[in-house]
Motif scaffolding. Structure first.
Motif, mmCIF file in Angstrom:
data_model
loop_
_atom_site.group_PDB
_atom_site.id
_atom_site.type_symbol
_atom_site.label_atom_id
_atom_site.label_comp_id
_atom_site.label_asym_id
_atom_site.label_seq_id
_atom_site.Cartn_x
_atom_site.Cartn_y
_atom_site.Cartn_z
ATOM 1 N N PHE A 134 -3.643 9.396 -3.692
ATOM 2 C CA PHE A 134 -4.768 8.494 -3.941
ATOM 3 C C PHE A 134 -6.024 8.995 -3.238
ATOM 4 C CE2 PHE A 134 -7.316 4.689 -2.934
ATOM 5 C CZ PHE A 134 -7.579 4.267 -4.222
ATOM 6 N N ALA A 135 -5.865 9.557 -2.047
ATOM 7 C CA ALA A 135 -7.015 10.066 -1.303
ATOM 8 C C ALA A 135 -7.760 11.150 -2.080
ATOM 9 C CB ALA A 135 -6.565 10.608 0.052
ATOM 10 N N GLU A 136 -7.011 11.939 -2.846
ATOM 11 C CA GLU A 136 -7.633 13.026 -3.615
ATOM 12 C C GLU A 136 -8.459 12.519 -4.787
ATOM 13 O OE1 GLU A 136 -5.030 16.848 -3.882
ATOM 14 O OE2 GLU A 136 -3.634 15.150 -3.741
ATOM 15 N N ALA B 190 0.833 -1.210 0.000
ATOM 16 C CA ALA B 190 0.000 0.000 0.000
ATOM 17 C C ALA B 190 0.862 1.252 0.000
ATOM 18 C CB ALA B 190 -0.934 -0.003 1.213
ATOM 19 N N ASP B 191 1.899 1.269 0.816
ATOM 20 C CA ASP B 191 2.789 2.438 0.875
ATOM 21 C C ASP B 191 3.427 2.696 -0.485
ATOM 22 O OD1 ASP B 191 2.213 2.761 3.545
ATOM 23 O OD2 ASP B 191 3.970 1.643 4.240
ATOM 24 N N TYR B 192 3.880 1.640 -1.133
ATOM 25 C CA TYR B 192 4.511 1.781 -2.440
ATOM 26 C C TYR B 192 3.492 2.246 -3.485
ATOM 27 C CZ TYR B 192 7.368 0.673 -6.520
ATOM 28 O OH TYR B 192 8.088 0.746 -7.699
ATOM 29 N N LEU B 193 2.268 1.709 -3.395
ATOM 30 C CA LEU B 193 1.210 2.096 -4.325
ATOM 31 C C LEU B 193 0.866 3.572 -4.189
ATOM 32 C CD1 LEU B 193 -1.041 1.383 -6.364
ATOM 33 C CD2 LEU B 193 -2.462 0.717 -4.413
ATOM 34 N N TYR B 194 0.709 4.038 -2.948
ATOM 35 C CA TYR B 194 0.406 5.452 -2.716
ATOM 36 C C TYR B 194 1.517 6.342 -3.281
ATOM 37 C CZ TYR B 194 -3.319 4.091 0.558
ATOM 38 O OH TYR B 194 -4.455 3.577 1.125
ATOM 39 N N HIS B 195 2.762 5.938 -3.073
ATOM 40 C CA HIS B 195 3.895 6.709 -3.573
ATOM 41 C C HIS B 195 3.903 6.741 -5.100
ATOM 42 C CE1 HIS B 195 7.943 8.369 -3.775
ATOM 43 N NE2 HIS B 195 8.257 7.415 -4.639
ATOM 44 N N HIS B 196 3.630 5.603 -5.704
ATOM 45 C CA HIS B 196 3.612 5.508 -7.166
ATOM 46 C C HIS B 196 2.536 6.430 -7.752
ATOM 47 C CE1 HIS B 196 3.674 3.607 -11.162
ATOM 48 N NE2 HIS B 196 2.355 3.673 -11.100
ATOM 49 N N ILE B 197 1.352 6.406 -7.169
ATOM 50 C CA ILE B 197 0.250 7.236 -7.676
ATOM 51 C C ILE B 197 0.598 8.719 -7.569
ATOM 52 C CG2 ILE B 197 -2.127 7.965 -7.195
ATOM 53 C CD1 ILE B 197 -2.688 5.012 -6.455
ATOM 54 N N LYS B 198 1.187 9.103 -6.448
ATOM 55 C CA LYS B 198 1.577 10.496 -6.261
ATOM 56 C C LYS B 198 2.624 10.912 -7.288
ATOM 57 C CE LYS B 198 1.724 14.417 -3.920
ATOM 58 N NZ LYS B 198 0.582 15.341 -3.811
ATOM 59 N N GLU B 199 3.582 10.052 -7.538
ATOM 60 C CA GLU B 199 4.649 10.363 -8.484
ATOM 61 C C GLU B 199 4.141 10.408 -9.927
ATOM 62 O OE1 GLU B 199 8.166 10.894 -8.136
ATOM 63 O OE2 GLU B 199 7.444 11.415 -6.129
#
Length: 298
Positions: free
Chosen positions: A217-219, A202-211
């Motif tokens: 992801f929350a947005e 999950a942490d890696y996924l959130y970082h990937h989406i932001k990048e």
């Protein structure tokens, strides 16, 4: 009157997901970085399912065409004629023709129902996709068929519709979202449960989406998007027996947009609700009314 009861049974897991759930934790233990990259890929890759006979029969009766969006051929279906357009947006791993039950009533009311297979879904090209690519298709559809009087959405499609309305990409005044997931963290948690992945994924996924997309992801979650949408006529339909997206998600949307109508049928669950005659009639009535007069009660 029979009392509505919420089912506590879990949704049936597809064979492909069961195989991934068996293999994924082993890969994560042996090669954590590869597992993270695989997890991201899985998150953006929809599954493709066979089409039931009745749905295929109705699809064969549709006017079929393709449009090119972002270099991909997108399969489009429409029923009816005229310029009173309703656009249907299906859910993740779904198909445009899942709205086939809505076509007869909408045609009778003088509307044309236009649906599509999203990028990387069913007969459209691609292997992975996102909200942004779905949104681009909606804009292209409106440019081709004319302004949509209403958006009819299911599951992930509801998030897409909230996004296009929040971004003012379309100026549609009516939205129906059926069984739409709204809580971002719960969407990711459910995904991790299905693949047996850890919170590190999950942490890696959130970082990937932001990048990649420049937003968190929350947005892009429905509960966030709905706070900034324009004034619309909004019907939220959420089946109390939905095993994939619990009723709470619909309630979160309703609380965030108090003017919305929350309708909670007790039908057949997350996908079969699209074939429920009463749900189809309720949604059609909502579309055809100039101003809705429904009570917010069930």
């Amino acid at each position: 009157m029979k009392e509505n009861k919420i089912s506590t049974k879990k949704a049936k897991v597809p064979v492909a997901l069961r195989a991934i759930a068996w293999l994924f934790p082993k890969v994560e233990k042996i090669a954590p970085f590869l597992a993270k990259r695989w997890g991201v890929r899985l998150f953006f890759t929809p599954l493709r399912y066979p089409v039931p006979r009745k749905e295929q029969s109705m699809a064969d009766r549709a006017e079929q065409s393709t449009l090119v969006c972002n270099g991909r051929k997108i399969q489009v279906y429409s029923w009816g004629t005229g310029d009173r357009i309703i656009i249907g947006v299906h859910g993740w791993s779904g198909r445009g023709t899942q709205f086939y039950r809505f076509a007869p009533l909408l045609i009778e009311a003088g509307y044309r129902l236009v649906v599509f297979d999203g990028p990387a879904h069913h007969r459209s090209q691609g292997k992975q996709t996102s909200i942004l690519e779905f949104a681009d298709v909606l804009v292209a559809l409106e440019e081709t068929y004319g302004k949509a009087e209403a958006l009819l959405s299911h599951s992930f499609g509801g998030i897409v519709c909230l996004y296009v309305l929040r971004e003012r990409l379309l100026n549609t005044k009516k939205l129906i979202s059926i069984c739409t997931p709204s809580v971002g963290d719960e969407i990711v948690t459910d995904f991790l449960d299905k693949i047996n992945g850890s919170l590190k994924i999950a942490d890696y996924l959130y970082h990937h989406i932001k990048e990649k997309f420049g937003v968190s992801f929350a947005e892009t979650s429905a509960e966030h998007l709905i706070k900034d949408i324009p004034d619309i006529d909004y019907l939220i339909v959420h089946d109390i027996n939905d095993k994939e997206v619990p009723l709470r998600h619909g309630q979160v949307l309703s609380e965030a947009y108090p003017k919305a109508i929350l309708h909670t049928p007790s039908s057949m669950g997350h996908t079969r609700v699209l074939r429920d005659e009463a749900v189809v009639a309720r949604c059609t009535q909502f579309i055809t009314k100039e101003k809705t007069t429904f009570s917010t009660a069930n």
